[in-house]
Design a protein around this motif. Structure first.
Motif, PDB file in Angstrom:
ATOM      1  N   VAL A  35       0.842  -1.192   0.000  1.00 19.33           N
ATOM      2  CA  VAL A  35       0.000   0.000   0.000  1.00 19.33           C
ATOM      3  C   VAL A  35       0.878   1.243   0.000  1.00 19.33           C
ATOM      4  O   VAL A  35       1.833   1.340   0.778  1.00 19.33           O
ATOM      5  CB  VAL A  35      -0.930   0.022   1.240  1.00 19.33           C
ATOM      6  CG1 VAL A  35      -1.790   1.290   1.232  1.00 19.33           C
ATOM      7  CG2 VAL A  35      -1.812  -1.210   1.263  1.00 19.33           C
ATOM      8  N   HIS A  37       0.668   5.134   0.739  1.00 22.42           N
ATOM      9  CA  HIS A  37      -0.190   6.115   1.391  1.00 22.42           C
ATOM     10  C   HIS A  37       0.093   7.486   0.785  1.00 22.42           C
ATOM     11  O   HIS A  37       1.079   8.134   1.111  1.00 22.42           O
ATOM     12  CB  HIS A  37       0.054   6.104   2.900  1.00 22.42           C
ATOM     13  CG  HIS A  37      -0.359   4.819   3.551  1.00 22.42           C
ATOM     14  ND1 HIS A  37      -1.588   4.632   4.123  1.00 22.42           N
ATOM     15  CD2 HIS A  37       0.296   3.640   3.663  1.00 22.42           C
ATOM     16  CE1 HIS A  37      -1.677   3.397   4.583  1.00 22.42           C
ATOM     17  NE2 HIS A  37      -0.546   2.770   4.317  1.00 22.42           N
ATOM     18  N   ALA A  47      -5.034   5.602   0.347  1.00 26.97           N
ATOM     19  CA  ALA A  47      -4.240   4.379   0.318  1.00 26.97           C
ATOM     20  C   ALA A  47      -4.406   3.716  -1.043  1.00 26.97           C
ATOM     21  O   ALA A  47      -5.498   3.305  -1.414  1.00 26.97           O
ATOM     22  CB  ALA A  47      -4.690   3.434   1.427  1.00 26.97           C
ATOM     23  N   VAL A 167      -9.075   4.218   2.761  1.00 22.49           N
ATOM     24  CA  VAL A 167      -8.022   3.776   3.667  1.00 22.49           C
ATOM     25  C   VAL A 167      -8.420   2.457   4.331  1.00 22.49           C
ATOM     26  O   VAL A 167      -7.618   1.541   4.453  1.00 22.49           O
ATOM     27  CB  VAL A 167      -7.744   4.857   4.735  1.00 22.49           C
ATOM     28  CG1 VAL A 167      -6.775   4.323   5.787  1.00 22.49           C
ATOM     29  CG2 VAL A 167      -7.164   6.095   4.074  1.00 22.49           C
ATOM     30  N   ALA A 170      -8.011  -0.494   1.932  1.00 19.95           N
ATOM     31  CA  ALA A 170      -6.622  -0.924   1.788  1.00 19.95           C
ATOM     32  C   ALA A 170      -6.145  -1.625   3.051  1.00 19.95           C
ATOM     33  O   ALA A 170      -5.443  -2.633   2.993  1.00 19.95           O
ATOM     34  CB  ALA A 170      -5.735   0.281   1.486  1.00 19.95           C
ATOM     35  N   SER A 171      -6.550  -1.094   4.209  1.00 22.85           N
ATOM     36  CA  SER A 171      -6.123  -1.698   5.457  1.00 22.85           C
ATOM     37  C   SER A 171      -6.712  -3.089   5.632  1.00 22.85           C
ATOM     38  O   SER A 171      -6.143  -3.937   6.308  1.00 22.85           O
ATOM     39  CB  SER A 171      -6.539  -0.796   6.626  1.00 22.85           C
ATOM     40  OG  SER A 171      -5.936   0.468   6.519  1.00 22.85           O
TER      41      SER A 171
END
Length: 339
Positions: A35, A37, A47, A167, A170-171
Motif C-alpha cells: 500500500v 499512502h 491508500a 483507507v 486498503a487496510s
C-alpha cells in the motif's frame, strides 16, 4: 532495465523521510500486496495498492518528488485536463485528481501497471458510491472553493467518508504494508481481495480513465503526417496478447484524441533514444495553444541516464518549448545526484 547503482536508486527510499509511504523496497511482490499512502494535505491521504512484477507497479523517487511539486503548486492542475505518460500505477495522476484536475488520464504501456491503476480507480469509485458522494464531485478533492467542487455543504462529510473508506479498504488487505510483505497470510488475503476487484478503465463519475499508450505511436503519427502518408503499425512488447483478450484490457490512447492542458511524468528516461519518442508524445498530447499549458517531467539522475536527459532538454529547446531545467531533491555519497 538498469540495475540500481545504490540504495537510493531503489523505489520509495526517499519517501521514508517524509512519511508518504510505509513499505519496504523489495521488488516483484504479488500485485496489490503493498500500500502506498498518498498524502493529499495535512491529515488526509489515500491508500493506493501497489506491487507487481513490472517496474511501474511500485512508486519511484521521481514520482514522489513530482507529487511534492504538485502539492506545493496545485494551480498547475486545478481545473485542467491532465495526462500522465509512463504513469506506472499512476500515483501522480491520483494526486492531480485529488487536487482538483478537471479530468485525468493514466497512461502507460505495461499491462500489470495499467491493471493496477484500474483497480485503484475501481476502489475509489466503489468508495465514492458507498459514501454517497455527489456524482459530479471528485471523491478526494482538496477544495479550492467549496462551491466549485461540492454541490452542497453536506457533501464535505461524504468526501471525508470516502477517504476513510478508501483507507479502510486498503487496510483490510494489509494493515501495515511492510509487515504484509513478510506475512504470508496477509499476502494471501491481499491476493484474494484483488481477485474480487473489477478494474475500471473509465470512470466518468470521478473524471479518471486508464489508457494504453505508446510514445512510439505518437512519434510515428507525427512522421506520417509530415510525409503525407498513413502511419505504419508500431510493434511493441506490450502488444503481446492484447488482441487475444476481450476484457480487462484498457483502450488505446488514440493519436487523434483532444490534446491536454498538462502532460506529466516521472522517471521516464533511462536508455539511449528514449528522448525522441517521449518528446514526440509530449508535443502531440500537449495543447500548447492553451494558456498555462505545461509538461512536468521529473527525472532521477542516475549513472546511466544523464546524457539521455541532456539530449531530451536540448531537443525540447529545438522543438520550441520554453524549458526550465530545475534541480530538486538532494545528492548524497551513494551515487544518486538528484532530480
Amino acid at each position: 532495465a538498469a540495475s540500481p547503482a545504490s540504495d537510493d536508486d531503489k523505489p520509495n527510499t526517499a519517501t521514508h523521510k517524509t512519511g508518504h509511504i510505509r513499505c519496504n523496497d523489495k521488488m516483484s511482490t504479488p500485485m496489490g500486496s503493498r500500500v502506498f499512502h498518498l498524502k493529499i494535505d495535512q491529515g488526509r491521504e489515500i491508500a493506493l495498492l501497489q506491487g507487481g512484477k513490472e517496474l511501474g507497479t511500485v512508486v519511484w523517487r521521481g514520482a514522489v518528488l513530482l507529487c511534492e511539486r504538485l502539492r506545493k503548486d496545485p494551480s498547475l492542475v486545478i481545473g485542467r485536463r491532465v495526462l500522465e505518460v509512463g504513469a506506472g500505477c499512476g500515483v501522480c495522476s491520483f494526486l492531480a485528481h485529488a487536487l482538483g484536475a478537471a479530468d485525468v488520464t493514466i497512461a502507460d504501456c505495461g499491462p500489470d501497471s495499467l491493471h493496477l491503476a484500474a483497480l485503484n480507480v475501481s476502489r475509489l469509485q466503489s468508495a465514492a458510491n458507498a459514501a454517497g458522494a455527489v456524482p459530479a464531485a471528485h471523491c478526494s478533492l482538496e477544495s479550492k472553493a467549496a462551491s466549485h467542487w461540492i454541490a452542497d455543504a453536506s457533501a464535505a462529510t461524504h468526501i471525508q467518508s470516502v477517504l476513510a473508506a478508501v483507507v479502510a479498504a486498503a487496510s483490510h488487505a494489509t494493515a501495515d504494508a511492510s509487515a504484509a510483505t513478510h506475512d504470508q497470510s496477509a499476502t494471501a488475503a491481499a491476493a484474494e481481495d484483488m481477485a474480487l476487484i473489477e478494474p475500471v478503465f473509465n470512470s466518468a463519475q470521478l473524471g479518471l480513465r486508464v489508457r494504453h499508450h505508446l510514445w512510439e505511436v505518437d512519434e510515428e503519427a507525427a512522421r506520417a503526417e509530415a510525409a503525407g502518408e498513413a502511419p505504419s503499425r508500431v510493434r511493441h512488447w506490450s502488444d503481446a496478447g492484447r488482441e487475444d483478450k476481450t476484457s480487462n484490457v484498457p483502450p488505446m490512447l488514440h493519436p487523434e484524441e483532444e490534446p491536454f492542458d498538462v502532460v506529466m511524468g516521472s522517471d521516464l528516461l533511462y536508455f539511449s533514444n528514449q528522448e525522441t519518442p517521449l518528446l514526440a508524445a509530449i508535443a502531440r498530447r500537449l495543447d500548447r495553444r492553451r494558456p498555462g499549458a505545461a509538461a512536468l517531467i521529473c527525472q532521477t539522475m542516475r549513472r546511466n541516464n544523464r546524457t539521455v536527459w541532456e539530449r531530451f532538454v536540448a531537443a525540447a529547446h529545438i522543438a520550441g518549448f520554453d524549458v526550465r531545467d530545475e534541480a530538486c531533491g538532494g545528492g548524497n555519497a551513494g551515487g544518486w545526484e538528484g532530480c
